[in-house]
Scaffold this active site. Structure first.
Site, PDB file in Angstrom:
ATOM      1  N   SER A 116       0.856  -1.205   0.000  1.00 28.66           N
ATOM      2  CA  SER A 116       0.000   0.000   0.000  1.00 28.66           C
ATOM      3  C   SER A 116       0.878   1.236   0.000  1.00 28.66           C
ATOM      4  CB  SER A 116      -0.877   0.007   1.255  1.00 28.66           C
ATOM      5  OG  SER A 116      -0.104   0.452   2.367  1.00 28.66           O
ATOM      6  N   ASP A 117       0.301   2.345  -0.397  1.00 26.18           N
ATOM      7  CA  ASP A 117       0.995   3.604  -0.165  1.00 26.18           C
ATOM      8  C   ASP A 117       0.753   3.973   1.304  1.00 26.18           C
ATOM      9  OD1 ASP A 117       1.440   6.470  -2.383  1.00 26.18           O
ATOM     10  OD2 ASP A 117       2.362   5.962  -0.458  1.00 26.18           O
ATOM     11  N   TYR A 118       1.402   5.014   1.718  1.00 26.95           N
ATOM     12  CA  TYR A 118       1.497   5.393   3.132  1.00 26.95           C
ATOM     13  C   TYR A 118       0.105   5.610   3.763  1.00 26.95           C
ATOM     14  CZ  TYR A 118       4.041   7.605   7.027  1.00 26.95           C
ATOM     15  OH  TYR A 118       4.596   7.908   8.244  1.00 26.95           O
ATOM     16  N   ASN A 119      -0.313   4.649   4.596  1.00 20.19           N
ATOM     17  CA  ASN A 119      -1.618   4.711   5.259  1.00 20.19           C
ATOM     18  C   ASN A 119      -2.785   4.719   4.288  1.00 20.19           C
ATOM     19  OD1 ASN A 119      -3.424   4.842   7.475  1.00 20.19           O
ATOM     20  ND2 ASN A 119      -3.620   7.059   7.171  1.00 20.19           N
TER      21      ASN A 119
END
Ligand code: GLC
Length: 724
Positions: free
Chosen positions: A265-268
């Site tokens: 995933s991207d950040y959060n």
């Protein structure tokens, strides 16, 4: 390097559920390898209990090789099964020796140069402990308001595809266990660059046909090049955020393209499913992401807090969990981490390979080759025997020219324009006057008088203008993409004071330069050139280097033209008259033309390249046959130079509207003074295919044209027919 023989299936069989979940958790170093007391704060900020952070499989954006070693040592001393942490980072355009932004690398049109830069970055970064790199970013872009246009190679799917694949192969090499290679990660899948209004993280609504035609090719080129990781994008795509978009991940990426590597995933991004309004429950967000094949959760509480429960409750099968864990273990095995969790990275090795003269030379070559001479009415190159040079503007003396996302690069390592000109012309008097700020809201004109005075008394003047390097990049979109502040006013006063003036630009996106173009006789953009920017700029300005870059993304005449791109359909009412003439009932604007100020593929040289002819070896083609295109180019000047030979195709009539031209091939060549060269390309039927209304990837019989030159300025167009 001996390949790892670790039996990861046997290892998996020993793992507890919590240990398996831990392999799918990526947290930053504030949450890693610290005492519970140190972790409590960051854990609470993340929304988890410190006890839930016992197992973490990877970390990101750590600070230097010493931190990597310390964290890995602590972890290996405690981890029951001895499974190393994997260290990941954004090495976008260099690790410590910074080369030009990717949008500038696109402008170089030089895949070999991009490979050279990428290998340098891999060598420095792996010595610094980086094992996986969140690069290349290949998001297709059409809107210069978006701050992250700097990160990709521009508005053409083919150019982006070539440069993306080159980076994947150069980062990963032939053997991932070689400690000088690192795994690459293509991002951000998909169509993050299609953010509405060019505003970062904004909604993306794009038809499947357009996605497949323009936005998907570069990601697929990277998958076909063997990229080991894919990062879904933050944005919603046609209503569903990519991280939970099963059509995008399962149907396209996995089933159609056959990608079986790690998905991170991207950040959060998992946590942002709550912001998107897909769910109000983090546990459900974790389940949705996992069901969309997200293997690693970067910096959300989702997996570390709830994945174990989801398995225990039977909402996620342990078989599915095991599949994800095995992919992560396989990546660690292929990186050789089970043999050496540090991959030989040491402070001594990092210091030895970073910022060497050889690496600086590569960075300078890249800066020279990606700079674009947008305009030149006889001013450049300046003569080197000048006695006094005035460098005027906010970029005259600053070392802040490495660009955004510059990893461990430091401004203090950068050569400023002033430093570069002094290096090149040790006997000249070089005066640097800032004149004004580059900040949009700093409008003081107090520096104008000194700037004009310096310009009056100089033999050559360089107006060093641009946007601050933190005005592009993630989260940095602009609604007004002209030169910020009062730089245009400064330029008009300086140009009035001395005609022997050139504008030198520092920009992470195409800017609106319409007012500057009216008064400046020469404009050279360096984009953000990196560590050696000042030396490269000086050599280009004074003729030791010959500009050879080409526009990789259209420079609009006005921000109101955005999104603007060269490969557009004709519409039913194309503009016919000259740019400045408004035509009612045709597709155009009042007071502004349709064409960009500087088009894709445009770029001048100190040489003079004459395109003498374009010939086809036949005017008929079938699915099985090919056409050989021969373009004859002459360097009709006394100066050796490099030119990008571009081949454009137009499918005149088809069941869906076709772009008026599409770049299908290019080659950067060097021609000696007076040299004539035939450049040949072979055209095959797959290059003529498009996605029809039902998204079938087909070519249709009919008339096509092939042209050279550059977008909006085609030369020697020839027709041929595809017969079915
Ligand atoms: C960022 C970016 C992504 C980057 C990641 C890790 O938010 O969107 O490109 O790789 O976080 O730094």
């Amino acid at each position: 390097m001996a390949k790892s023989t670790k039996d990861i299936k046997a290892l998996l069989a020993e793992m507890t559920l919590e240990e398996k979940v831990g392999q799918l958790v990526q947290l930053n170093t504030a949450l890693l390898g610290k005492s519970t007391a140190e972790i409590t704060g960051p854990a609470q900020k993340l929304g988890v209990d410190p006890a839930q952070l016992k197992y973490v499989g990877s970390t990101l954006n750590f600070h230097g090789v010493e931190e990597m070693i310390a964290l890995q040592e602590t972890h290996m001393a405690e981890d029951r099964l001895g499974i190393p942490i994997c260290f990941m980072m954004d090495v976008i355009h260099g690790y410590r020796t910074i080369y030009p932004l990717p949008i500038a690398l696109g402008a170089s049109f030089d895949p070999d140069l991009v490979a050279k830069c990428t290998r340098m970055a891999a060598k420095e970064a792996t010595a610094g402990g980086v094992q996986v790199n969140f690069t290349p970013m290949v998001d297709y872009v059409r809107d210069a308001r978006w701050g992250r246009v700097m990160e990709c190679c521009g508005e053409d799917p083919y150019l982006n595809s070539v440069m993306g694949a080159v980076q994947v192969k150069a980062f990963q090499g032939d053997d991932l266990s070689d400690p000088e290679n690192m795994a690459a990660c293509v991002k951000h899948f998909a169509a993050y660059g299609g953010a509405e209004a060019g505003r970062d993280y904004n909604t993306v609504e794009i038809s499947e046909r357009l996605l497949r035609e323009y936005y998907f090719p570069a990601y697929k080129a990277c998958v076909d090049a063997g990229v080991r990781m894919v990062m879904p994008s933050f944005n919603s795509l046609n209503g569903v955020p990519s991280i939970a978009n099963k059509w995008l991940i399962e149907d396209v990426l996995k089933k159609e393209w056959g990608f079986d590597g790690v998905i991170i995933s991207d950040y959060n991004a998992i946590g942002e499913l709550l912001k998107h309004g897909i769910t109000d429950d983090m546990k459900e967000a974790a389940r949705l992401a996992f069901e969309a094949y997200c293997d690693i959760d970067m910096m959300s509480p989702g997996y570390c807090k709830f994945l174990g429960d989801l398995v225990r409750e039977g909402k996620i099968s342990e078989e599915a969990l095991d599949r994800a864990v095995l992919k992560v273990l396989q990546l660690k095995k292929d990186l050789g981490l089970f043999e050496d969790p540090y991959r030989g990275a040491t402070p001594e090795k990092e210091a030895a390979v970073c910022l060497t003269p050889e690496h600086r030379a590569i960075a300078r070559e890249a800066a020279e080759s990606s700079a674009v001479l947008l305009k030149n009415e006889g001013v450049l190159p300046f003569k080197k025997d000048v006695k006094r040079v005035a460098l005027i503007g906010p970029f005259a003396a600053t070392q802040a020219i490495k660009g955004f996302w510059a990893c461990n690069g430091e401004d203090k390592d950068c050569i400023s324009v002033e430093m570069g000109v002094k290096n090149l012309l040790p006997d000249a008097e070089v005066i640097a006057v800032e004149g004004c700020s580059a900040e949009w809201n700093e409008l003081s004109r107090e520096g104008f008088a000194a700037a004009v005075e310096a310009a009056k008394n100089a033999d050559a003047v360089v107006l060093c203008l641009g946007e601050p390097q933190n005005y592009c990049g993630e989260g940095n979109s602009r609604a007004d993409i002209r030169l910020p502040g009062v730089q245009e006013e400064l330029a008009s006063l300086v140009l009035a004071a001395n005609k022997n003036t050139a504008v030198l630009l520092f920009n992470g996106r195409p800017l609106v330069l319409t007012e500057i173009d009216k008064i400046a006789p020469a404009i050279l953009t360096m984009w953000f050139p990196g560590t050696e920017g000042g030396n490269a700029a000086a050599r280009l300005l004074f003729g030791d280097a010959n500009p050879s870059g080409k526009v990789s993304m259209s420079f609009p005449k006005a921000v109101g033209q955005c999104p603007i791109y060269y490969n557009h359909p004709n519409t039913g009412r194309p503009k016919r008259k000259a740019e400045e003439i408004h035509e009612t009932y045709t597709s155009n604007y009042i007071g502004c033309g349709n064409l960009p100020l500087y088009s894709f593929g445009h770029g001048l040289s100190y040489s003079n390249f004459v395109y003498e002819s374009l010939e086809l070896d036949t005017d008929t083609m079938t699915d099985e046959s090919t056409i050989t295109v021969t373009i004859r180019v002459k360097n009709d000047s006394a100066r050796k130079g490099r030119e990008v030979i571009q081949l454009y195709m137009h499918d005149l009539y088809a069941s869906t509207v076709r772009p008026i031209q599409s770049l299908i091939a290019f080659e950067k060549i060097e021609l000696d003074a007076g040299e004539t060269r035939d450049v040949t390309f072979t055209v095959t039927e797959p290059q003529l295919r498009f996605y029809d209304f039902n998204c079938n990837h087909i070519s249709e019989a009919g008339e096509f044209t092939l042209s050279t030159g550059y977008a909006d300025h085609l030369l020697h167009t020839k027709s041929f027919w595809l017969k079915k």
